[in-house]
Design a protein around this motif. Sequence first.
Motif, short mmCIF file in Angstrom:
data_model
loop_
_atom_site.label_atom_id
_atom_site.label_comp_id
_atom_site.label_asym_id
_atom_site.label_seq_id
_atom_site.Cartn_x
_atom_site.Cartn_y
_atom_site.Cartn_z
N GLU A 121 -7.69 1.34 1.54
CA GLU A 121 -6.75 2.37 1.09
C GLU A 121 -6.20 2.04 -0.29
O GLU A 121 -6.15 2.89 -1.18
CB GLU A 121 -5.58 2.52 2.07
CG GLU A 121 -5.91 3.24 3.34
CD GLU A 121 -4.70 3.35 4.26
OE1 GLU A 121 -3.56 3.49 3.76
OE2 GLU A 121 -4.89 3.28 5.48
N PHE A 122 -5.79 0.80 -0.46
CA PHE A 122 -5.20 0.37 -1.73
C PHE A 122 -6.21 0.50 -2.86
O PHE A 122 -5.92 1.05 -3.92
CB PHE A 122 -4.70 -1.08 -1.62
CG PHE A 122 -3.99 -1.57 -2.84
CD1 PHE A 122 -2.66 -1.28 -3.06
CD2 PHE A 122 -4.65 -2.36 -3.78
CE1 PHE A 122 -2.00 -1.74 -4.18
CE2 PHE A 122 -4.00 -2.82 -4.90
CZ PHE A 122 -2.66 -2.52 -5.11
N GLU A 169 -8.29 3.20 -7.62
CA GLU A 169 -9.42 3.77 -8.35
C GLU A 169 -9.19 5.25 -8.70
O GLU A 169 -9.78 5.76 -9.64
CB GLU A 169 -10.71 3.63 -7.54
CG GLU A 169 -11.22 2.22 -7.50
CD GLU A 169 -12.44 2.04 -6.60
OE1 GLU A 169 -12.70 2.92 -5.74
OE2 GLU A 169 -13.12 1.01 -6.75
N SER A 170 -8.33 5.91 -7.92
CA SER A 170 -8.08 7.33 -8.18
C SER A 170 -7.11 7.56 -9.34
O SER A 170 -6.93 8.68 -9.79
CB SER A 170 -7.55 8.02 -6.92
OG SER A 170 -6.22 7.61 -6.65
N THR A 171 -6.46 6.49 -9.81
CA THR A 171 -5.56 6.61 -10.96
C THR A 171 -6.21 5.94 -12.17
O THR A 171 -6.96 4.98 -12.03
CB THR A 171 -4.20 5.94 -10.68
OG1 THR A 171 -4.37 4.54 -10.56
CG2 THR A 171 -3.55 6.49 -9.41
N LYS A 206 0.96 4.14 -2.90
CA LYS A 206 0.69 5.55 -2.63
C LYS A 206 1.86 6.42 -3.09
O LYS A 206 1.64 7.52 -3.60
CB LYS A 206 0.45 5.77 -1.14
CG LYS A 206 -0.91 5.32 -0.67
CD LYS A 206 -1.06 5.63 0.81
CE LYS A 206 -2.45 5.34 1.30
NZ LYS A 206 -2.59 5.67 2.73
N LYS A 234 -9.02 2.34 -2.98
CA LYS A 234 -9.37 3.74 -3.24
C LYS A 234 -8.27 4.43 -4.03
O LYS A 234 -8.56 5.20 -4.96
CB LYS A 234 -9.64 4.47 -1.93
CG LYS A 234 -10.97 4.13 -1.31
CD LYS A 234 -11.18 4.86 0.00
CE LYS A 234 -12.49 4.41 0.64
NZ LYS A 234 -12.68 5.04 1.95
N PHE A 235 -7.01 4.17 -3.67
CA PHE A 235 -5.93 4.82 -4.39
C PHE A 235 -5.85 4.31 -5.83
O PHE A 235 -5.65 5.08 -6.76
CB PHE A 235 -4.58 4.64 -3.69
CG PHE A 235 -3.50 5.46 -4.31
CD1 PHE A 235 -3.44 6.83 -4.08
CD2 PHE A 235 -2.58 4.89 -5.18
CE1 PHE A 235 -2.47 7.61 -4.69
CE2 PHE A 235 -1.61 5.66 -5.78
CZ PHE A 235 -1.55 7.03 -5.54
N VAL A 243 0.84 -1.20 0.00
CA VAL A 243 0.00 0.00 0.00
C VAL A 243 0.87 1.26 0.00
O VAL A 243 0.62 2.20 -0.75
CB VAL A 243 -0.97 -0.01 1.21
CG1 VAL A 243 -1.71 1.32 1.32
CG2 VAL A 243 -1.95 -1.16 1.09
N TRP A 253 0.59 -1.70 -12.33
CA TRP A 253 -0.54 -1.86 -11.42
C TRP A 253 -0.90 -3.34 -11.29
O TRP A 253 -1.25 -3.81 -10.20
CB TRP A 253 -1.76 -1.05 -11.88
CG TRP A 253 -1.77 0.32 -11.28
CD1 TRP A 253 -1.52 1.49 -11.91
CD2 TRP A 253 -2.01 0.65 -9.91
NE1 TRP A 253 -1.60 2.54 -11.02
CE2 TRP A 253 -1.91 2.04 -9.78
CE3 TRP A 253 -2.30 -0.10 -8.77
CZ2 TRP A 253 -2.09 2.70 -8.56
CZ3 TRP A 253 -2.49 0.56 -7.57
CH2 TRP A 253 -2.38 1.94 -7.47
N ALA A 266 0.79 6.71 -8.84
CA ALA A 266 0.22 7.70 -9.75
C ALA A 266 0.90 7.66 -11.12
O ALA A 266 0.28 8.00 -12.13
CB ALA A 266 0.35 9.10 -9.15
#
Length: 153
Positions: free
Chosen positions: A118-119, A124-126, A52, A121-122, A48, A63, A56
């Motif tokens: 956390e993993f 999904e944000s990329t 983070k 959500k992060f 994780v 990934w 990005a």
Amino acid sequence: MKKFLIGTLALVLCLGMNSCKKEAAPVEKAEAPATEQVAETPSLADVVAKAKAEGANWSVDEWKEAFKSFALAIKPMMVKLSEVMKKMEADPSKAAGLAADIENIQKEFPDVDKLMDEFTKFAESTENGKKVIDDEEWGKKMLEELGVPDVDL
């Protein structure tokens, strides 16, 4: 005469057995078998943190590697949960007792839920992380290859 023939036969058998016991010639050393590198189980917190810090800028393939590491990190927990779920399916009357087993597993892996959230959500944000999450076929195949059981709680 009969004793003589039996004695001779015994002598011939002994000589035959001893002739087969010759010392074996030293065996040439065979090349050491290639040792298969066993991947260490990565720490979920490390996976994780790395995602983070660097995620990005990762490509889809990077990934995918992160998701493989993630799956390997949670595999021990998933195996234990799978065993409990199988017991529960086999004998539903013992569900109450097995719920305690699930709680013990959660105590053994205390931060897993938080780190998984956390993993995810992060990722999904990329853009590339989202592509990997959306590729369900690849995800199922990867989990199967790694031997991570699919557990529905």
